[in-house]
Design an enzyme around this catalytic site. Structure first.
Site, PDB file in Angstrom:
ATOM      1  N   ASN A 110      34.579 -14.709  54.682  1.00 35.32           N
ATOM      2  CA  ASN A 110      35.905 -15.273  54.892  1.00 35.32           C
ATOM      3  C   ASN A 110      35.983 -16.713  54.423  1.00 35.32           C
ATOM      4  O   ASN A 110      35.028 -17.480  54.578  1.00 35.32           O
ATOM      5  CB  ASN A 110      36.309 -15.172  56.375  1.00 35.32           C
ATOM      6  CG  ASN A 110      36.374 -13.716  56.828  1.00 35.32           C
ATOM      7  OD1 ASN A 110      36.479 -12.814  55.999  1.00 35.32           O
ATOM      8  ND2 ASN A 110      36.269 -13.490  58.118  1.00 35.32           N
ATOM      9  N   ASP A 112      38.400 -18.623  55.538  1.00 33.63           N
ATOM     10  CA  ASP A 112      39.107 -19.399  56.578  1.00 33.63           C
ATOM     11  C   ASP A 112      38.079 -20.181  57.411  1.00 33.63           C
ATOM     12  O   ASP A 112      36.872 -20.013  57.232  1.00 33.63           O
ATOM     13  CB  ASP A 112      39.969 -18.468  57.465  1.00 33.63           C
ATOM     14  CG  ASP A 112      39.148 -17.464  58.295  1.00 33.63           C
ATOM     15  OD1 ASP A 112      39.490 -16.261  58.286  1.00 33.63           O
ATOM     16  OD2 ASP A 112      38.176 -17.888  58.955  1.00 33.63           O
ATOM     17  N   HIS A 127      31.594 -16.733  50.115  1.00 29.05           N
ATOM     18  CA  HIS A 127      32.689 -16.738  49.137  1.00 29.05           C
ATOM     19  C   HIS A 127      33.470 -18.039  49.156  1.00 29.05           C
ATOM     20  O   HIS A 127      34.610 -18.093  48.700  1.00 29.05           O
ATOM     21  CB  HIS A 127      33.631 -15.556  49.393  1.00 29.05           C
ATOM     22  CG  HIS A 127      32.970 -14.231  49.144  1.00 29.05           C
ATOM     23  ND1 HIS A 127      33.448 -13.057  49.682  1.00 29.05           N
ATOM     24  CD2 HIS A 127      31.862 -13.887  48.441  1.00 29.05           C
ATOM     25  CE1 HIS A 127      32.658 -12.045  49.306  1.00 29.05           C
ATOM     26  NE2 HIS A 127      31.694 -12.532  48.564  1.00 29.05           N
TER      27      HIS A 127
HETATM   28  C1  BV8 Z   1      29.191 -11.551  41.446  1.00 29.40           C
HETATM   29  C2  BV8 Z   1      37.083 -15.175  47.780  1.00 29.40           C
HETATM   30  C3  BV8 Z   1      27.772 -11.694  39.657  1.00 29.40           C
HETATM   31  C4  BV8 Z   1      38.382 -15.249  47.131  1.00 29.40           C
HETATM   32  C5  BV8 Z   1      36.248 -12.939  47.343  1.00 29.40           C
HETATM   33  C6  BV8 Z   1      31.059  -2.753  40.160  1.00 29.40           C
HETATM   34  C7  BV8 Z   1      30.202  -2.341  41.162  1.00 29.40           C
HETATM   35  C8  BV8 Z   1      29.639  -3.263  42.052  1.00 29.40           C
HETATM   36  C9  BV8 Z   1      29.935  -4.617  41.945  1.00 29.40           C
HETATM   37  C10 BV8 Z   1      30.790  -5.009  40.945  1.00 29.40           C
HETATM   38  C11 BV8 Z   1      31.351  -4.091  40.048  1.00 29.40           C
HETATM   39  N1  BV8 Z   1      32.158  -4.774  39.203  1.00 29.40           N
HETATM   40  C12 BV8 Z   1      32.099  -6.100  39.515  1.00 29.40           C
HETATM   41  C13 BV8 Z   1      31.267  -6.260  40.562  1.00 29.40           C
HETATM   42  C14 BV8 Z   1      30.914  -7.521  41.226  1.00 29.40           C
HETATM   43  C15 BV8 Z   1      32.054  -7.979  42.119  1.00 29.40           C
HETATM   44  C16 BV8 Z   1      32.424  -6.898  43.103  1.00 29.40           C
HETATM   45  O1  BV8 Z   1      31.702  -6.654  44.045  1.00 29.40           O
HETATM   46  N2  BV8 Z   1      33.584  -6.250  42.836  1.00 29.40           N
HETATM   47  C17 BV8 Z   1      34.029  -5.210  43.747  1.00 29.40           C
HETATM   48  C18 BV8 Z   1      35.552  -5.255  43.837  1.00 29.40           C
HETATM   49  C19 BV8 Z   1      33.541  -3.865  43.194  1.00 29.40           C
HETATM   50  N3  BV8 Z   1      31.520  -9.120  42.832  1.00 29.40           N
HETATM   51  C20 BV8 Z   1      31.655 -10.343  42.307  1.00 29.40           C
HETATM   52  O2  BV8 Z   1      32.266 -10.582  41.297  1.00 29.40           O
HETATM   53  C21 BV8 Z   1      30.917 -11.437  43.059  1.00 29.40           C
HETATM   54  N4  BV8 Z   1      30.134 -12.161  42.121  1.00 29.40           N
HETATM   55  O3  BV8 Z   1      28.875 -10.406  41.587  1.00 29.40           O
HETATM   56  O4  BV8 Z   1      28.635 -12.365  40.531  1.00 29.40           O
HETATM   57  C22 BV8 Z   1      27.244 -12.710  38.784  1.00 29.40           C
HETATM   58  C23 BV8 Z   1      25.881 -12.856  38.749  1.00 29.40           C
HETATM   59  C24 BV8 Z   1      25.367 -13.790  37.917  1.00 29.40           C
HETATM   60  C25 BV8 Z   1      26.214 -14.583  37.129  1.00 29.40           C
HETATM   61  C26 BV8 Z   1      27.601 -14.424  37.186  1.00 29.40           C
HETATM   62  C27 BV8 Z   1      28.121 -13.482  38.034  1.00 29.40           C
HETATM   63  C28 BV8 Z   1      31.895 -12.415  43.678  1.00 29.40           C
HETATM   64  C29 BV8 Z   1      32.704 -11.708  44.723  1.00 29.40           C
HETATM   65  C30 BV8 Z   1      33.531 -12.738  45.481  1.00 29.40           C
HETATM   66  C31 BV8 Z   1      35.002 -12.407  45.322  1.00 29.40           C
HETATM   67  N5  BV8 Z   1      35.750 -13.303  46.194  1.00 29.40           N
HETATM   68  N6  BV8 Z   1      36.874 -13.801  48.130  1.00 29.40           N
HETATM   69  C32 BV8 Z   1      39.494 -15.183  48.131  1.00 29.40           C
HETATM   70  O5  BV8 Z   1      39.265 -14.856  49.313  1.00 29.40           O
HETATM   71  O6  BV8 Z   1      40.607 -15.447  47.696  1.00 29.40           O
HETATM   72  S1  BV8 Z   1      36.046 -11.351  47.882  1.00 29.40           S
HETATM   73  C33 BV8 Z   1      37.297 -10.915  48.949  1.00 29.40           C
HETATM   74  O7  BV8 Z   1      37.000  -9.592  49.379  1.00 29.40           O
HETATM   75  C34 BV8 Z   1      37.355 -11.716  50.256  1.00 29.40           C
HETATM   76  O8  BV8 Z   1      36.329 -12.687  50.371  1.00 29.40           O
HETATM   77  C35 BV8 Z   1      37.067 -10.660  51.306  1.00 29.40           C
HETATM   78  O9  BV8 Z   1      36.437 -11.195  52.389  1.00 29.40           O
HETATM   79  C36 BV8 Z   1      36.186  -9.789  50.505  1.00 29.40           C
HETATM   80  C37 BV8 Z   1      35.773  -8.481  51.007  1.00 29.40           C
HETATM   81  O10 BV8 Z   1      36.783  -7.921  51.698  1.00 29.40           O
HETATM   82  P1  BV8 Z   1      36.553  -7.707  53.284  1.00 29.40           P
HETATM   83  O11 BV8 Z   1      36.162  -9.005  53.900  1.00 29.40           O
HETATM   84  O12 BV8 Z   1      35.628  -6.559  53.475  1.00 29.40           O
HETATM   85  O13 BV8 Z   1      38.010  -7.393  53.712  1.00 29.40           O
HETATM   86  P2  BV8 Z   1      38.812  -6.050  53.454  1.00 29.40           P
HETATM   87  O14 BV8 Z   1      40.264  -6.386  53.572  1.00 29.40           O
HETATM   88  O15 BV8 Z   1      38.313  -5.357  52.234  1.00 29.40           O
HETATM   89  O16 BV8 Z   1      38.365  -5.121  54.690  1.00 29.40           O
HETATM   90  C38 BV8 Z   1      38.708  -5.513  56.005  1.00 29.40           C
HETATM   91  C39 BV8 Z   1      37.897  -4.625  56.932  1.00 29.40           C
HETATM   92  O17 BV8 Z   1      38.151  -5.041  58.270  1.00 29.40           O
HETATM   93  C40 BV8 Z   1      38.271  -3.155  56.862  1.00 29.40           C
HETATM   94  O18 BV8 Z   1      37.089  -2.373  56.862  1.00 29.40           O
HETATM   95  C41 BV8 Z   1      39.051  -2.907  58.169  1.00 29.40           C
HETATM   96  O19 BV8 Z   1      38.828  -1.610  58.690  1.00 29.40           O
HETATM   97  C42 BV8 Z   1      38.413  -3.918  59.077  1.00 29.40           C
HETATM   98  N7  BV8 Z   1      39.275  -4.396  60.150  1.00 29.40           N
HETATM   99  C43 BV8 Z   1      40.627  -4.528  60.154  1.00 29.40           C
HETATM  100  N8  BV8 Z   1      41.025  -5.038  61.351  1.00 29.40           N
HETATM  101  C44 BV8 Z   1      39.894  -5.241  62.084  1.00 29.40           C
HETATM  102  C45 BV8 Z   1      38.782  -4.834  61.328  1.00 29.40           C
HETATM  103  N9  BV8 Z   1      37.516  -4.918  61.787  1.00 29.40           N
HETATM  104  C46 BV8 Z   1      37.346  -5.414  63.029  1.00 29.40           C
HETATM  105  N10 BV8 Z   1      38.359  -5.829  63.816  1.00 29.40           N
HETATM  106  C47 BV8 Z   1      39.641  -5.753  63.374  1.00 29.40           C
HETATM  107  N11 BV8 Z   1      40.651  -6.162  64.164  1.00 29.40           N
END
Ligand code: BV8
Ligand code: ZN
Length: 258
Positions: A110, A112, A127
């Site tokens: 997060n 925040d 992040h």
């Molecule tokens: C990197 C900051 C490499 C910005 C964010 C293919 C396969 C695998 C990986 C990749 C791929 N293609 C590309 C990649 C890599 C990529 C990636 O993983 N992509 C994904 C989409 C497939 N990753 C990257 O690019 C990372 N960097 O790999 O670099 C590299 C290496 C060397 C040199 C150069 C590069 C960088 C990733 C960072 C991206 N930035 N955030 C911003 O916030 O504006 S990520 C963004 O998603 C947020 O940070 C967020 O936190 C994060 C993940 O989401 P979640 O936190 O899980 O939130 P989400 O909404 O998805 O889910 C919420 C959950 O809460 C749900 O499960 C829900 O059920 C639950 N929930 C709801 N209410 C509650 C609850 N749980 C408890 N209580 C509740 N009340």
């Protein structure tokens, strides 16, 4: 802030209580769900009005920034404003209380500051942070101007400030897709899960790597992994226990039993 539910009515799974009582090193991995009960839209929902037609992955990317830095800067300013207007929830507060009497490290995706505002220490913001913008050219840290965003500015494209040192554009302090994670933040999170007895995975869909790989690393290093999430996720199969509870209800109930 949500009013903490009467914790005695919440049943904490016995194995989860036992694992928490027996652990000497605990790591809590948190995602957007941790802040959901504070009213902060999860990453994929924080798009109203102007940004509602944009894919957050485009806004949270170097390409998005290159294409329209006013749009991206406006979105991050607005998200920072939403956080400013929110309060930590009972889950954030429970973790802060737990840290007072046990070795509990928090590694969060997060951007925040609600863990900190609840009084917790955060080991790692993998992040980045909404509140640590920096110059996209020379890297110098900038201050998010404290002038709260006026209603008029809400939902608007806002030109990013210029760096006072080199004149470059100040960018949001978040790690974007395709950008590497801050090395020290990643190393701290990985080292912590490798040394942990218990890892709680709270409020993350387990989609974004490398953070989503941490539960598997923890498990291979011998930690007990517990997921706290109302629904099944991409990392549920890495959990020894899947507790279908929310952060603001589950965490206070668990900490109350320790
Ligand atoms: C990197 C900051 C490499 C910005 C964010 C293919 C396969 C695998 C990986 C990749 C791929 N293609 C590309 C990649 C890599 C990529 C990636 O993983 N992509 C994904 C989409 C497939 N990753 C990257 O690019 C990372 N960097 O790999 O670099 C590299 C290496 C060397 C040199 C150069 C590069 C960088 C990733 C960072 C991206 N930035 N955030 C911003 O916030 O504006 S990520 C963004 O998603 C947020 O940070 C967020 O936190 C994060 C993940 O989401 P979640 O936190 O899980 O939130 P989400 O909404 O998805 O889910 C919420 C959950 O809460 C749900 O499960 C829900 O059920 C639950 N929930 C709801 N209410 C509650 C609850 N749980 C408890 N209580 C509740 N009340
Ligand atoms: Zn600069």
């Amino acid at each position: 802030m949500t009013h903490p539910q009467d914790q005695s009515s919440v049943v904490v799974p016995e194995p989860v209580v036992d694992a928490a009582r027996g652990a000497s090193r605990i790591v809590v991995l948190t995602g957007a769900g941790m802040s959901a009960e504070s009213g902060i839209a999860t990453f994929r929902d924080a798009r109203t009005g102007l940004w509602k037609d944009f894919d957050p992955k485009d806004l949270a990317s170097p390409e998005g920034w290159q294409a329209d830095s006013d749009l991206v800067w406006g979105w991050y300013r607005w998200r920072a404003e939403l956080v400013r207007r929110s309060e930590p929830n009972a889950g954030h507060i429970a973790l802060a209380r737990w840290q007072e009497r046990a070795h509990v490290d928090i590694a969060t995706q997060n951007v925040d500051d609600l863990h900190e505002r609840a009084g917790a220490t955060v080991l790692s913001h993998v992040h980045g942070s909404l509140f640590e913008p920096y110059c996209s050219d020379c890297g110098v840290r900038a201050q998010l101007d404290d002038a709260a965003m006026s209603e008029a500015e809400a939902d608007q494209r806002v030109p990013p400030p210029e760096c006072p040192v080199c004149g470059g554009l100040i960018r949001p302090g978040a790690v974007w897709f395709g950008e590497s994670l801050p090395e020290d933040a990643w190393a701290a999170a990985e080292d912590a899960v490798r040394a942990a007895d218990l890892v709680l995975v709270v409020g993350t869909s387990g989609v974004v790597y490398p953070f989503a790989g941490l539960p598997a690393i923890a498990r291979s290093a011998g930690a007990t992994v517990v997921e706290i999430n109302p629904v099944e996720t991409e990392v549920s199969d890495m959990a020894d226990y899947r507790w279908r509870a929310t952060a603001a209800v589950g965490l206070p109930a668990l900490v109350a039993q320790l």
